[in-house]
Design an enzyme around this catalytic site. Structure first.
Site, short mmCIF file in Angstrom:
data_model
loop_
_atom_site.label_atom_id
_atom_site.label_comp_id
_atom_site.label_asym_id
_atom_site.label_seq_id
_atom_site.Cartn_x
_atom_site.Cartn_y
_atom_site.Cartn_z
N GLY A 1 -4.98 -4.66 1.94
CA GLY A 1 -6.21 -4.52 1.17
C GLY A 1 -7.42 -4.04 1.95
N TRP B 1 -8.34 -0.98 2.67
CA TRP B 1 -8.97 0.15 1.99
C TRP B 1 -9.71 -0.33 0.74
CZ3 TRP B 1 -6.60 5.71 2.09
CH2 TRP B 1 -6.35 6.08 3.42
N ASP C 1 0.65 -2.22 -4.66
CA ASP C 1 1.52 -2.22 -3.47
C ASP C 1 2.82 -2.91 -3.82
OD1 ASP C 1 0.85 -1.77 -0.23
OD2 ASP C 1 2.58 -3.04 -0.66
N ASP D 1 6.25 -1.01 -7.29
CA ASP D 1 6.68 0.16 -6.51
C ASP D 1 6.02 1.40 -7.14
OD1 ASP D 1 7.91 2.27 -5.36
OD2 ASP D 1 9.94 1.46 -5.47
N ASP E 1 -2.22 5.38 1.19
CA ASP E 1 -2.01 5.14 2.61
C ASP E 1 -0.61 4.55 2.80
OD1 ASP E 1 -2.55 4.86 5.32
OD2 ASP E 1 -3.44 2.89 5.09
N LYS F 1 -2.09 9.98 3.11
CA LYS F 1 -1.55 10.05 4.47
C LYS F 1 -0.30 10.91 4.42
CE LYS F 1 0.36 6.18 6.26
NZ LYS F 1 0.14 4.84 6.83
C1 LIG Z 1 -0.18 1.03 6.05
S1 LIG Z 1 0.05 -0.06 4.77
C2 LIG Z 1 -1.36 0.24 3.83
C3 LIG Z 1 -2.55 -0.36 4.41
C4 LIG Z 1 -3.73 -0.36 3.48
N1 LIG Z 1 -4.21 0.95 3.23
C5 LIG Z 1 -4.85 -1.21 4.04
O1 LIG Z 1 -5.88 -0.72 4.29
O2 LIG Z 1 -4.65 -2.39 4.17
C6 LIG Z 1 1.30 0.71 3.88
C7 LIG Z 1 1.67 -0.02 2.66
O3 LIG Z 1 2.50 0.81 1.85
C8 LIG Z 1 3.25 -0.01 1.07
N2 LIG Z 1 4.35 0.73 0.44
C9 LIG Z 1 5.33 1.41 1.02
N3 LIG Z 1 6.13 1.96 0.07
C10 LIG Z 1 5.61 1.62 -1.11
C11 LIG Z 1 5.98 1.90 -2.44
N4 LIG Z 1 7.05 2.61 -2.72
N5 LIG Z 1 5.23 1.40 -3.40
C12 LIG Z 1 4.14 0.66 -3.13
N6 LIG Z 1 3.75 0.38 -1.91
C13 LIG Z 1 4.48 0.85 -0.90
C14 LIG Z 1 3.73 -1.04 2.06
O4 LIG Z 1 4.11 -2.23 1.38
C15 LIG Z 1 2.51 -1.24 2.92
O5 LIG Z 1 1.82 -2.38 2.54
#
Ligand SMILES: C[S@@+](CC[C@H](N)C(=O)[O-])C[C@H]1O[C@@H](n2cnc3c(N)ncnc32)[C@H](O)[C@@H]1O
Length: 897
Positions: A57, A59, A77, A93, A118, A158
């Site tokens: 969280g 962002w 997420d 998802d 992200d 990203k």
């Molecule tokens: C780098 S983190 C994001 C960090 C976030 N932007 C922050 O500021 O805290 C990447 C996130 O992508 C999520 N993620 C990966 N694949 C996903 C998907 N198919 N659907 C939803 N979330 C996904 C992961 O659970 C992870 O929490």
């Protein structure tokens, strides 16, 4: 190993980690959004934001902080997100339909202004697969963005640098007007991630689903592991083959072959052996040339074994292969420079062949040198670029952007992140540095002496130093030449500059001319016209002169002038001396000193002072004038009691300091005889020095605010003469000007000088004086007035003659005479109106003919038939005079010709 230790071990606890902790952000990723927003400013005006893959969280926190109050912020997420004020979150998802439905339900009829993504899928399988999954996730995020974004909206995502990057960018460009890739400083350089900011979502009525279909957007992928193929990894493969490569950079474009072989001969002849060893799996001996190499003395069993599988080799093995290549090339004379060979064909000297070890050493040191040279060149380039950037910044030509800068520099060593060069291994400097590494490793293993290398470095540095000096000298001479050209140019173009230069040449310290006595001045004092003033004085003098020359009010002017001069503070000689002493110019200080002390009785300090070579050519007036107490007593003062006592005080002070200097007896002061004077130097023996000084001061007064300020200070006893002398010893006093370029000295003259105190009263006094001066009519006006007067007088004279003639006419009655005379007199007072010139248009064959047109008498003017120019000029005149065009100005009809 604890969790904390593990993190620290990976270098993850960087400043952003701690900053996030400090500022209460849930992840360090928050700073990426902060920095992106700082650059693109997309959050401030957004009213609705969707954050895809938002956990934990960070962002969302940033969005809620920067978006206006009352905005809608939704986060999704895979994992649940702890509640964040002002944000709605749910776990889903983003690939699922459920996620889309839930988003729709949450947003209702809102459209998002910004969609953030992200996401990072669970990676850990093969790099290629990881990259592909990331790209797929990005495309899915884009799909959602397209569905929920409002036209003109922004999508921030990203992406990983992989072969799919360009395809993704292409799709982004189809859907958004402005797409930019950037890497915020908080994104680790080792990470392959990069952020793409897509702005201004196109308002498309229909989007081809193929744009968002991974099967169409991305090409088919080959699976299977492969060690990095970038130039960097190639080198790392050779230098540190044991290390597991973690830098994921995808496949070389269009080349998915996993097992690559190269012929031995090709390897030997390759320009870049490191690239070959890093790229290929095996060195084969199949062709005739290759087989011949099998028989070569240098091809040991070790070498043959190493050639079998390059991917399993260690540092030492690679070193063996490089030495082998070196030895073979030596024997085949591949490294010998051809030009030299022909040049020295006549005088070839039999050299003892180097043994293998020496040859390898030599090759290694050569490679080392080359690497160092390249590194230095790169460093220089980088410094130059940095200096340029700094200069731009100082000149406000750019703004400092703390974002997206470093990913070009540190992370990639100045290479473009997506440069194909890097992938194809064409970057020589990178290879060189790896070679350097390899050499260093070998050197360590084989216990080589590092002194040789240092020695080489020193020599190299010396050479560089010489080169640099030569370049510097050349640069300096260029600058000098350019400066000369510039001055020539100015001289040709700019009259002001010419005048300035002339003044500068005639007197270096013109602003002190009112006081300075030098040879030329004093010579001129002998002349009838009195002392010649220069610079400001000359201007004033000319002005006075011009005004009195033609003006009817010449006498008045003179009176006024005297009055004006008498209002200006008339400084005493002492004040003038003090002024000289206070000036930044050491020469002026010299005059003061010398006037106060005989040369042979100088104090140690003044002796040191006069030892300075800058005084060599200077013969100050006072050196030749025996200054007696009597003479000083007769010094004109400003007339107030204060001033007189101040002058006396100073005198007494000086007497205490240097008793002999102010002795009563004139014979104690060394009088310079005429013979001692240089040729042509003015001899003041027969002059009434004080009188001439007084005359000068009367005429010029104090010309600068500094002089007036100092005079005030002296008069008010805020300063003593000794203070001024002491102040003269400053950092500007002993400037060594030898060998300095002219432009520099000129600049120094302007700026490198003591800042003398200036008081408001002094400036006001000078201003008042200048205003009085400016209020007088200038010469031209005075001349015009005189002409006008003269013409009127002539008209009157003419009218009088006519009137007399009428009067003498006996045929006319008295009444007629009176009428005629009054008419004549009335006419004499009027100006005769000028007849407008005849306008003539040259037509047909007459066009372009010069000279007076046939049949034209009096004044004429050739015009164009349309008279555009004339009409415009007339309009301008009318406007200026505040009249309407029609009033009194009839358009003349031009005559044809
Ligand atoms: C780098 S983190 C994001 C960090 C976030 N932007 C922050 O500021 O805290 C990447 C996130 O992508 C999520 N993620 C990966 N694949 C996903 C998907 N198919 N659907 C939803 N979330 C996904 C992961 O659970 C992870 O929490």
């Amino acid at each position: 190993m604890g969790k904390h230790e593990k993190k620290a071990g990976k270098g993850r606890l960087d400043k952003f980690y701690w900053l996030a902790k400090e500022q209460g952000y849930r992840s360090r990723a928050a700073f990426k959004l902060v920095q992106l927003n700082k650059k693109y400013k997309f959050l401030e005006n957004a009213r609705c934001c969707i954050d895809l893959c938002a956990a934990p969280g960070g962002w969302l926190q940033v969005a809620s902080k920067h978006m206006p109050p009352g905005s809608l912020i939704v986060g999704v997420d895979l994992v649940a997100i702890k509640p964040i004020p002002r944000c709605i979150t749910f776990a889903e998802d983003i690939n699922s339909f459920k996620c889309r439905d839930q988003l729709r339900e949450t947003l209702k009829d809102w459209r998002a202004d910004i969609v953030l993504h992200d996401g990072a899928p669970n990676v850990g399988t093969a790099w290629v697969q990881d990259a592909y999954t990331q790209s797929e996730l990005t495309l899915q995020a884009l799909k959602l963005a397209v569905e929920f974004l409002s036209p003109g909206g922004t999508f921030v995502t990203k992406v990983f640098r992989s072969k799919d990057y360009n395809n993704l960018m292409w799709v982004f460009n189809q859907l958004f007007h402005h797409v930019e890739a950037t890497k915020p400083p908080s994104s680790r350089n080792v990470s392959a991630e990069i952020f793409v900011v897509c702005q201004n979502f196109r308002n498309l009525s229909r989007i081809d689903p193929k744009f968002l279909d991974p099967r169409h957007v991305f090409k088919e992928l080959d699976s299977g592991p492969m060690q990095g193929t970038s130039s960097h990894n190639l080198l790392e493969n050779v230098v540190n083959p044991e290390k597991q490569r973690r830098k994921r950079e995808g496949y070389e474009d269009g080349n998915y072959t996993l097992y690559k072989t190269i012929g031995a001969d090709e390897y030997i002849r390759a320009v870049d052996p490191i690239a070959v060893l890093g790229t290929y799996n095996r060195i084969t001996f199949q062709t005739e040339e290759d087989k011949a190499l099998l028989k070569h003395a240098a091809t040991s069993d070790d070498v043959k074994a190493n050639c079998e599988d390059l991917k399993v080799l260690g540092r030492r093995d690679f070193s063996v292969l490089i030495k082998w290549r070196k030895a073979v090339r030596e024997s085949l004379e591949l490294d010998r420079p051809k030009a030299k060979e022909t040049d020295n064909a006549q005088t070839t000297v039999e050299m003892e062949p180097l043994n293998e070890e020496e040859a390898v050493d030599e090759e290694l040191s050569r490679l080392n040198e080359e690497a160092q040279k390249r590194a230095r060149k790169e460093r220089r380039k980088r410094n130059e670029a940095r200096a340029k950037a700094l200069q731009k910044l100082q000149l406000n030509m750019t703004t400092a952007m703390d974002i997206g800068e470093d990913w070009r520099d540190e992370a990639l060593h100045g290479e473009d992140m997506f440069s194909l060069d890097a992938i194809e291994g064409r970057h020589a400097p990178r290879h060189a540095s790896a070679t350097e590494l390899l050499d260093a490793n070998d050197a360590l293993e084989e216990d080589e002496d590092m002194d040789d290398e240092n020695h080489n470095d020193d020599e190299e540095d010396d050479e560089d130093e010489d080169e640099r000096e030569a370049r510097l000298r050349e640069l300096e001479s260029n600058v000098d030449a350019m400066y000369e050209q510039y001055k020539d140019h100015l001289e040709r173009k700019d009259a002001k500059f010419r005048a300035k230069e002339a003044r500068r040449n005639s007197s270096k310290y013109e602003e002190w001319d009112g006081i300075t006595q030098n040879k030329e001045d004093d010579d001129d004092e002998d002349s009838d016209e009195g002392p010649v003033a220069r610079g400001y004085d000359a201007m004033n003098k000319r002005k006075f002169h011009e005004e009195t020359y033609d003006s009817d009010d010449a006498e008045d002017d003179d009176g006024e002038r005297e009055e004006l001069e008498s209002t200006a503070p008339a400084p005493s000689v002492k004040t003038c001396k003090a002024k000289k002493a206070s000036a930044s110019d050491p020469a002026l200080l010299t005059n003061l000193e010398s006037s106060n002390a005989a040369a042979q009785r100088q104090s140690a300090a003044s002796a040191m002072w006069f030892d300075n070579p800058i005084f060599e050519d200077m013969v100050p007036l006072e050196d030749f004038v025996p200054e007696t107490k009597d003479a000083r007593d007769s010094t004109p003062s400003l007339g107030t009691e204060d001033e007189e006592s101040s002058a006396q005080d100073e005198q007494e002070e000086d007497e205490e300091d240097e008793p002999e200097t102010y002795g009563d007896d004139i014979e104690l002061v060394p009088a310079t005889t005429n013979e001692d004077l240089p040729d042509g130097e003015w001899n003041v023996h027969d002059e009434d020095v004080e009188a001439s000084k007084q005359a000068r001061i009367k005429q010029h007064g104090l010309q600068t605010a500094e002089a007036v300020s100092l005079a005030h200070a002296l008069v008010n006893r805020q300063l003593t003469k000794t203070d001024l002398v002491n102040q003269g010893f400053n950092r500007h006093s002993f400037n060594d000007k030898a060998g300095l370029p002219e432009w520099f000295l000129e600049d120094e003259n302007k700026h490198y000088r003591t800042n003398l105190p200036v008081t408001k009263e002094a400036v006001d006094a000078l201003r008042a004086r200048q205003r009085a001066l400016d209020a007088r009519p200038i010469k031209k006006v005075a001349e015009a007035k005189a002409r006008k007067k003269h013409r009127a007088a002539m008209r009157l004279e003419k009218a009088q003659k006519k009137a007399e003639a009428i009067n003498e006419n006996t045929d006319l009655s008295e009444r007629e005479k009176a009428e005629n005379i009054s008419k004549i007199l009335a006419r004499s007072g009027k100006k005769t109106e000028k007849k407008a010139p005849q306008l003539v248009v040259a037509r047909g064959p007459n066009r372009g003919i010069k000279g007076r047109p046939k049949g034209t008498k009096g004044r004429y003017k050739m015009v164009d038939a349309r008279m555009k120019k004339e009409l415009r000029a007339q309009k301008r005149r009318d406007k200026r005079d505040g009249k309407k065009r029609s009033s009194g100005h009839k358009r003349q009809i031009p005559k044809g010709y």
